[in-house]
Design an enzyme around this catalytic site. Sequence first.
Site, PDB file in Angstrom:
ATOM      1  N   CYS A 121       0.816  -1.218   0.000  1.00  0.00           N
ATOM      2  CA  CYS A 121       0.000   0.000   0.000  1.00  0.00           C
ATOM      3  C   CYS A 121       0.848   1.266   0.000  1.00  0.00           C
ATOM      4  CB  CYS A 121      -0.962  -0.013   1.182  1.00  0.00           C
ATOM      5  SG  CYS A 121      -2.134  -1.361   1.030  1.00  0.00           S
ATOM      6  N   HIS A 261      -3.589   7.155   1.638  1.00  0.00           N
ATOM      7  CA  HIS A 261      -3.927   5.789   1.252  1.00  0.00           C
ATOM      8  C   HIS A 261      -5.340   5.492   1.759  1.00  0.00           C
ATOM      9  CE1 HIS A 261      -3.890   1.586   0.583  1.00  0.00           C
ATOM     10  NE2 HIS A 261      -3.817   1.271   1.854  1.00  0.00           N
ATOM     11  N   ASN A 291      -9.983  -0.495  -1.146  1.00  0.00           N
ATOM     12  CA  ASN A 291      -8.520  -0.400  -1.064  1.00  0.00           C
ATOM     13  C   ASN A 291      -7.916  -1.027  -2.328  1.00  0.00           C
ATOM     14  OD1 ASN A 291      -5.807  -0.624  -0.459  1.00  0.00           O
ATOM     15  ND2 ASN A 291      -6.132  -1.381   1.622  1.00  0.00           N
TER      16      ASN A 291
HETATM   17  O1  UT7 Z   1      -3.988  -1.187   3.285  1.00  0.00           O
HETATM   18  C1  UT7 Z   1      -3.122  -1.869   4.119  1.00  0.00           C
HETATM   19  C2  UT7 Z   1      -3.364  -1.524   5.481  1.00  0.00           C
HETATM   20  N1  UT7 Z   1      -4.624  -2.083   5.917  1.00  0.00           N
HETATM   21  C3  UT7 Z   1      -5.345  -1.439   6.773  1.00  0.00           C
HETATM   22  O2  UT7 Z   1      -4.991  -0.356   7.171  1.00  0.00           O
HETATM   23  C4  UT7 Z   1      -6.578  -2.134   7.284  1.00  0.00           C
HETATM   24  C5  UT7 Z   1      -6.632  -1.992   8.754  1.00  0.00           C
HETATM   25  N2  UT7 Z   1      -7.750  -2.682   9.392  1.00  0.00           N
HETATM   26  C6  UT7 Z   1      -9.044  -2.312   9.252  1.00  0.00           C
HETATM   27  O3  UT7 Z   1      -9.380  -1.469   8.451  1.00  0.00           O
HETATM   28  C7  UT7 Z   1     -10.052  -2.924  10.198  1.00  0.00           C
HETATM   29  O4  UT7 Z   1      -9.363  -3.618  11.188  1.00  0.00           O
HETATM   30  C8  UT7 Z   1     -11.063  -3.871   9.521  1.00  0.00           C
HETATM   31  C9  UT7 Z   1     -12.030  -3.058   8.688  1.00  0.00           C
HETATM   32  C10 UT7 Z   1     -10.335  -4.894   8.681  1.00  0.00           C
HETATM   33  C11 UT7 Z   1     -11.880  -4.562  10.605  1.00  0.00           C
HETATM   34  O5  UT7 Z   1     -12.530  -3.609  11.436  1.00  0.00           O
HETATM   35  P1  UT7 Z   1     -12.459  -3.724  13.026  1.00  0.00           P
HETATM   36  O6  UT7 Z   1     -13.303  -2.665  13.555  1.00  0.00           O
HETATM   37  O7  UT7 Z   1     -11.002  -3.737  13.394  1.00  0.00           O
HETATM   38  O8  UT7 Z   1     -13.147  -5.094  13.272  1.00  0.00           O
HETATM   39  P2  UT7 Z   1     -12.522  -6.365  14.007  1.00  0.00           P
HETATM   40  O9  UT7 Z   1     -11.509  -7.007  13.141  1.00  0.00           O
HETATM   41  O10 UT7 Z   1     -12.146  -5.970  15.393  1.00  0.00           O
HETATM   42  O11 UT7 Z   1     -13.783  -7.247  14.077  1.00  0.00           O
HETATM   43  C12 UT7 Z   1     -14.908  -6.908  14.876  1.00  0.00           C
HETATM   44  C13 UT7 Z   1     -15.983  -7.953  14.670  1.00  0.00           C
HETATM   45  C14 UT7 Z   1     -15.452  -9.379  14.807  1.00  0.00           C
HETATM   46  O12 UT7 Z   1     -16.431 -10.166  15.421  1.00  0.00           O
HETATM   47  P3  UT7 Z   1     -16.289 -10.557  16.967  1.00  0.00           P
HETATM   48  O13 UT7 Z   1     -14.973 -11.282  17.070  1.00  0.00           O
HETATM   49  O14 UT7 Z   1     -16.294  -9.254  17.698  1.00  0.00           O
HETATM   50  O15 UT7 Z   1     -17.490 -11.419  17.202  1.00  0.00           O
HETATM   51  C15 UT7 Z   1     -15.293  -9.816  13.363  1.00  0.00           C
HETATM   52  O16 UT7 Z   1     -15.393 -11.206  13.206  1.00  0.00           O
HETATM   53  O17 UT7 Z   1     -16.499  -7.844  13.349  1.00  0.00           O
HETATM   54  C16 UT7 Z   1     -16.447  -9.113  12.703  1.00  0.00           C
HETATM   55  N3  UT7 Z   1     -16.268  -8.932  11.287  1.00  0.00           N
HETATM   56  C17 UT7 Z   1     -17.291  -8.707  10.459  1.00  0.00           C
HETATM   57  N4  UT7 Z   1     -18.611  -8.607  10.673  1.00  0.00           N
HETATM   58  C18 UT7 Z   1     -19.391  -8.375   9.602  1.00  0.00           C
HETATM   59  C19 UT7 Z   1     -15.117  -8.930  10.572  1.00  0.00           C
HETATM   60  N5  UT7 Z   1     -15.385  -8.715   9.271  1.00  0.00           N
HETATM   61  C20 UT7 Z   1     -16.731  -8.588   9.167  1.00  0.00           C
HETATM   62  C21 UT7 Z   1     -17.608  -8.357   8.095  1.00  0.00           C
HETATM   63  N6  UT7 Z   1     -18.923  -8.258   8.356  1.00  0.00           N
HETATM   64  N7  UT7 Z   1     -17.175  -8.208   6.824  1.00  0.00           N
END
Ligand code: UT7
Length: 335
Positions: A121, A261, A291
């Site tokens: 990225c 980004h 992204n």
């Molecule tokens: O470009 C390279 C650099 N990349 C980035 O900068 C990406 C950085 N990360 C992110 O943008 C975020 O971490 C994500 C968007 C990937 C995830 O968001 P989050 O708020 O960090 O969610 P999380 O990973 O903490 O997940 C929260 C909950 C989990 O469920 P539990 O464990 O709390 O029951 C996940 O399983 O959300 C769940 N979850 C989803 N729910 C519905 C994860 N993906 C999804 C989904 N739909 N697509």
Amino acid sequence: MASTTLSRQKAAITATGKYLPPDILDNKFFESYLDTNDEWILTRTGISERRILKDKTKATAYMCAEVSKSILQKKGMNPMDIDLIIVATVTPDMFFPATACLVQDMIGAKKAWGFDLSAACSGFTYAVTVGAQFIESGMHQKVLVIGGDKMSSIINYKDRNSCILFGDGAAGVLLEPAEEGYGILDARLYSDGAGQEHLYMKGGGSLNPSSHETIDNQMHYLYQDGKAVFKSAVTGMADTAFEMMQRNHLKAEDISYLVPHQANLRIISATAERMGIGLEKVGINIQKYGNTTAATIPLCLAELDEQGKLKRGDNLIFVSYGAGYTWGGVYVKWQ
Ligand code: UT7
């Protein structure tokens, strides 16, 4: 005796271009087969839809060639005038030859040399800084820097944690010698390989060459520990943007646009907040494209340019964070 100080030649961005494949995957598409929904995706990431290059005969080089052709057309330039092509990508058409060689052939830039740059990225931030060095040294006059990724080729569409985030696309710029006081005036680039375990594609390289086993273990797909990357990215992007302001004595009111980004709208907003600028001064198109890895920053820049929003003398800050980890910032005075 009066003394004159000659400042070093800088590189200016003199044209922008973009290519987006026509097919759209919206959030409803993922709702139809995964345990996810439009509201979760939109509120957690800011993404509504992304583009996908469905044509199996086309890949990253095709998209980058389309970007190059649009830049040549805008400038009324002959492809033979291009000296160097740098393609930032983590989804090259093949391991070798380099995507830049394929692009060179596709556009007929017979006098150019080229290479690919792998910084995920941060690919464009790295590549535009590298490209600028060839102008600054006087070695070249016309350098194409393209960021392009066909992320759909490495995404596991059954993994709801990652598949909703990424899209395909390419965009880029032409670099030429700048007028005094304009162009790419500063850059800070960083990496920390300790971050490798949080965002990677393990299969297909020399450590884990493609085999039935790598496929069975799904090592040919991107893996991301979203939470860990988010934590590092949110501070890395904000700190770097702030550092670029401090190094260049820029106050919030001096900034015309932050061109960040596009990984997550929450990361972008936190960066703007740290800089003390409102979202009206931030290039944001994550809602339309998700992204696109190396393409996000030039894609955003190309759209600001198309919309006539960039004026001579504008202060722009590019900032990125991605796999590696890699991150960095670039300060441009728009020519
Ligand atoms: O470009 C390279 C650099 N990349 C980035 O900068 C990406 C950085 N990360 C992110 O943008 C975020 O971490 C994500 C968007 C990937 C995830 O968001 P989050 O708020 O960090 O969610 P999380 O990973 O903490 O997940 C929260 C909950 C989990 O469920 P539990 O464990 O709390 O029951 C996940 O399983 O959300 C769940 N979850 C989803 N729910 C519905 C994860 N993906 C999804 C989904 N739909 N697509």
